[in-house]
Design a protein around this motif. Sequence first.
Motif, PDB file in Angstrom:
ATOM      1  N   ALA A 152       0.798  -1.135  -0.006  1.00  0.00           N
ATOM      2  CA  ALA A 152       0.078  -0.153  -0.038  1.00  0.00           C
ATOM      3  C   ALA A 152       0.856   1.275  -0.091  1.00  0.00           C
ATOM      4  CB  ALA A 152      -0.922   0.196   1.218  1.00  0.00           C
ATOM      5  N   PHE A 153       2.115   1.132   0.691  1.00  0.00           N
ATOM      6  CA  PHE A 153       2.854   2.260   0.889  1.00  0.00           C
ATOM      7  C   PHE A 153       4.303   2.231   0.096  1.00  0.00           C
ATOM      8  CE2 PHE A 153      -0.296   2.505   4.275  1.00  0.00           C
ATOM      9  CZ  PHE A 153      -0.795   3.962   3.960  1.00  0.00           C
ATOM     10  N   CYS A 154       5.162   2.956   0.303  1.00  0.00           N
ATOM     11  CA  CYS A 154       6.474   2.881  -0.371  1.00  0.00           C
ATOM     12  C   CYS A 154       7.163   1.164  -0.054  1.00  0.00           C
ATOM     13  CB  CYS A 154       7.410   3.918   0.114  1.00  0.00           C
ATOM     14  SG  CYS A 154       7.085   5.563  -0.901  1.00  0.00           S
ATOM     15  N   VAL A 155       7.279   1.057   1.062  1.00  0.00           N
ATOM     16  CA  VAL A 155       7.950  -0.357   1.611  1.00  0.00           C
ATOM     17  C   VAL A 155       6.858  -0.840   2.534  1.00  0.00           C
ATOM     18  CG1 VAL A 155       9.712  -1.545   2.802  1.00  0.00           C
ATOM     19  CG2 VAL A 155      10.031   0.766   1.262  1.00  0.00           C
ATOM     20  N   GLY A 156       6.063  -1.987   1.870  1.00  0.00           N
ATOM     21  CA  GLY A 156       5.055  -2.568   2.721  1.00  0.00           C
ATOM     22  C   GLY A 156       3.512  -1.838   2.960  1.00  0.00           C
ATOM     23  N   ASP A 157       3.097  -2.172   3.952  1.00  0.00           N
ATOM     24  CA  ASP A 157       1.770  -1.883   4.056  1.00  0.00           C
ATOM     25  C   ASP A 157       1.292  -0.833   5.124  1.00  0.00           C
ATOM     26  OD1 ASP A 157       0.509  -3.438   2.103  1.00  0.00           O
ATOM     27  OD2 ASP A 157       0.590  -5.132   3.255  1.00  0.00           O
ATOM     28  N   VAL A 186       4.748   5.780  -8.017  1.00  0.00           N
ATOM     29  CA  VAL A 186       4.819   6.962  -7.247  1.00  0.00           C
ATOM     30  C   VAL A 186       3.408   7.527  -6.969  1.00  0.00           C
ATOM     31  CG1 VAL A 186       5.530   9.293  -7.268  1.00  0.00           C
ATOM     32  CG2 VAL A 186       7.202   7.503  -7.832  1.00  0.00           C
ATOM     33  N   GLU A 187       2.602   7.713  -8.011  1.00  0.00           N
ATOM     34  CA  GLU A 187       1.331   8.409  -8.046  1.00  0.00           C
ATOM     35  C   GLU A 187       0.295   7.438  -7.189  1.00  0.00           C
ATOM     36  OE1 GLU A 187       0.222  11.181 -11.451  1.00  0.00           O
ATOM     37  OE2 GLU A 187       0.500   9.285 -12.347  1.00  0.00           O
ATOM     38  N   ALA A 188       0.314   6.139  -7.258  1.00  0.00           N
ATOM     39  CA  ALA A 188      -0.433   5.424  -6.467  1.00  0.00           C
ATOM     40  C   ALA A 188       0.017   5.401  -5.138  1.00  0.00           C
ATOM     41  CB  ALA A 188      -0.195   3.811  -6.945  1.00  0.00           C
ATOM     42  N   VAL A 189       1.069   5.687  -4.833  1.00  0.00           N
ATOM     43  CA  VAL A 189       1.641   5.633  -3.320  1.00  0.00           C
ATOM     44  C   VAL A 189       0.912   6.847  -2.591  1.00  0.00           C
ATOM     45  CG1 VAL A 189       3.604   5.660  -1.691  1.00  0.00           C
ATOM     46  CG2 VAL A 189       3.317   3.860  -3.657  1.00  0.00           C
ATOM     47  N   TYR A 190       1.262   7.951  -3.554  1.00  0.00           N
ATOM     48  CA  TYR A 190       0.861   9.334  -3.095  1.00  0.00           C
ATOM     49  C   TYR A 190      -0.832   9.159  -2.967  1.00  0.00           C
ATOM     50  CZ  TYR A 190       0.033  14.307  -3.456  1.00  0.00           C
ATOM     51  OH  TYR A 190      -0.712  15.653  -3.171  1.00  0.00           O
ATOM     52  N   ALA A 191      -1.266   8.752  -3.898  1.00  0.00           N
ATOM     53  CA  ALA A 191      -2.830   8.724  -3.438  1.00  0.00           C
ATOM     54  C   ALA A 191      -3.213   8.145  -2.392  1.00  0.00           C
ATOM     55  CB  ALA A 191      -3.639   8.233  -4.795  1.00  0.00           C
ATOM     56  N   ARG A 192      -2.588   6.930  -2.011  1.00  0.00           N
ATOM     57  CA  ARG A 192      -3.162   6.151  -0.742  1.00  0.00           C
ATOM     58  C   ARG A 192      -2.559   7.046   0.346  1.00  0.00           C
ATOM     59  NH1 ARG A 192      -0.466   1.849  -3.447  1.00  0.00           N
ATOM     60  NH2 ARG A 192      -1.910   0.546  -4.487  1.00  0.00           N
ATOM     61  N   CYS A 193      -1.431   7.540   0.262  1.00  0.00           N
ATOM     62  CA  CYS A 193      -1.025   8.432   1.503  1.00  0.00           C
ATOM     63  C   CYS A 193      -1.930   9.440   1.850  1.00  0.00           C
ATOM     64  CB  CYS A 193       0.525   9.065   1.429  1.00  0.00           C
ATOM     65  SG  CYS A 193       1.775   7.699   1.375  1.00  0.00           S
ATOM     66  N   MET A 194      -2.462  10.271   0.889  1.00  0.00           N
ATOM     67  CA  MET A 194      -3.213  11.261   0.848  1.00  0.00           C
ATOM     68  C   MET A 194      -4.756  11.042   1.128  1.00  0.00           C
ATOM     69  SD  MET A 194      -1.139  13.735   1.061  1.00  0.00           S
ATOM     70  CE  MET A 194      -2.582  15.096   1.321  1.00  0.00           C
ATOM     71  N   ALA A 195      -5.133   9.868   1.344  1.00  0.00           N
ATOM     72  CA  ALA A 195      -6.248   9.213   2.038  1.00  0.00           C
ATOM     73  C   ALA A 195      -6.117   8.976   3.517  1.00  0.00           C
ATOM     74  CB  ALA A 195      -6.884   8.068   1.193  1.00  0.00           C
ATOM     75  N   PRO A 197      -5.647   9.814   7.307  1.00  0.00           N
ATOM     76  CA  PRO A 197      -5.928  11.079   8.130  1.00  0.00           C
ATOM     77  C   PRO A 197      -4.571  11.904   8.612  1.00  0.00           C
ATOM     78  CG  PRO A 197      -7.125   9.105   8.977  1.00  0.00           C
ATOM     79  CD  PRO A 197      -6.077   8.630   7.816  1.00  0.00           C
ATOM     80  N   ALA A 198      -3.160  11.037   8.953  1.00  0.00           N
ATOM     81  CA  ALA A 198      -2.216  11.830   9.289  1.00  0.00           C
ATOM     82  C   ALA A 198      -1.668  12.740   8.280  1.00  0.00           C
ATOM     83  CB  ALA A 198      -1.049  10.800   9.759  1.00  0.00           C
ATOM     84  N   PHE A 199      -1.677  12.340   7.004  1.00  0.00           N
ATOM     85  CA  PHE A 199      -1.067  12.945   5.775  1.00  0.00           C
ATOM     86  C   PHE A 199      -2.095  14.063   5.605  1.00  0.00           C
ATOM     87  CE2 PHE A 199       1.072   8.909   5.473  1.00  0.00           C
ATOM     88  CZ  PHE A 199       2.279   9.263   4.942  1.00  0.00           C
ATOM     89  N   ILE A 200      -3.118  13.959   5.761  1.00  0.00           N
ATOM     90  CA  ILE A 200      -4.122  15.011   5.549  1.00  0.00           C
ATOM     91  C   ILE A 200      -3.988  16.141   6.628  1.00  0.00           C
ATOM     92  CG2 ILE A 200      -6.702  15.874   5.595  1.00  0.00           C
ATOM     93  CD1 ILE A 200      -7.330  12.866   4.525  1.00  0.00           C
ATOM     94  N   ALA A 201      -3.759  15.787   7.774  1.00  0.00           N
ATOM     95  CA  ALA A 201      -3.397  16.639   8.779  1.00  0.00           C
ATOM     96  C   ALA A 201      -2.371  17.539   8.697  1.00  0.00           C
ATOM     97  CB  ALA A 201      -3.605  16.071  10.037  1.00  0.00           C
ATOM     98  N   ALA A 202      -1.229  16.960   7.951  1.00  0.00           N
ATOM     99  CA  ALA A 202       0.020  17.394   7.789  1.00  0.00           C
ATOM    100  C   ALA A 202       0.249  18.394   6.676  1.00  0.00           C
ATOM    101  CB  ALA A 202       1.074  16.353   7.683  1.00  0.00           C
ATOM    102  N   ALA A 203      -0.921  18.275   5.550  1.00  0.00           N
ATOM    103  CA  ALA A 203      -1.148  18.968   4.332  1.00  0.00           C
ATOM    104  C   ALA A 203      -0.731  20.681   4.643  1.00  0.00           C
ATOM    105  CB  ALA A 203      -2.192  18.532   3.443  1.00  0.00           C
ATOM    106  N   PRO A 204      -0.104  21.357   3.585  1.00  0.00           N
ATOM    107  CA  PRO A 204       0.074  22.417   3.645  1.00  0.00           C
ATOM    108  C   PRO A 204      -1.341  23.469   3.901  1.00  0.00           C
ATOM    109  CG  PRO A 204       1.360  21.692   1.717  1.00  0.00           C
ATOM    110  CD  PRO A 204       0.798  20.368   2.378  1.00  0.00           C
TER     111      PRO A 204
END
Length: 212
Positions: A152-157, A186-195, A197-204
């Motif tokens: 799901a992410f760069c290295v593992g789930d 790269v785009e697939a990992v980015y999309a999963r990350c941006m779904a 909550p932690a990545f959303i909270a940290a977004a600019p």
Amino acid sequence: MKLHSFFNSSTSFRVRIALALKGLSYEYAAVNLRSGEQGREDYRSLSPAGIVPTLVDGDVKLTQSMAIIDYLDQKYPEPRLIPDAGIERARVLEIAQTIACEIHPINNLRVLKYLTGTLGVDEAAKSAWYRHWVAEGLSAVEALLTALPPGAFCVGDEPTLADCCLVPQVANAMRMSCDLSGFPRVEAVYARCMAHPAFIAAAPQNQPDFVS
């Protein structure tokens, strides 16, 4: 704990992601890079290089995002962002350092300002510079991700330091209208990350100093 940060700084974004993944609360201290607040004498007393982020945790003061995240991982080990040992640790560091050492430094705001200000490079040439080095770097990242088992992410789930580095770099690339069509992993990992909550909270756009 206090984090000196700028909403649009990719290195600050990395640390905000790590803090959010670990569920750590902190005081946000905005440092406006666009107006030059990082060069003020009071801030230079915290960060001799005049950069963000700077983390202050009690008597500890750290100024490099990778060092900050390593410190957080040692002091607050759950969830682990840098694996303890073995090939998984090496893979996470390999991807993170490809971004942090090969792409980010030559596309940093102060480098771009030097190109246009001191060297007199025009905006079109500056953008071409930016997009070239993004393409070079993300090509390497794409190859590294493709060689790994699907996850799901760069290295593992689970998110790691590699994801903390990848997401801000991709966000910057998108803001600079870089063509990412050649980097599907790269785009697939980015999309999963941006779904997440932690990545959303940290977004600019979710920071108190955000301006459009």
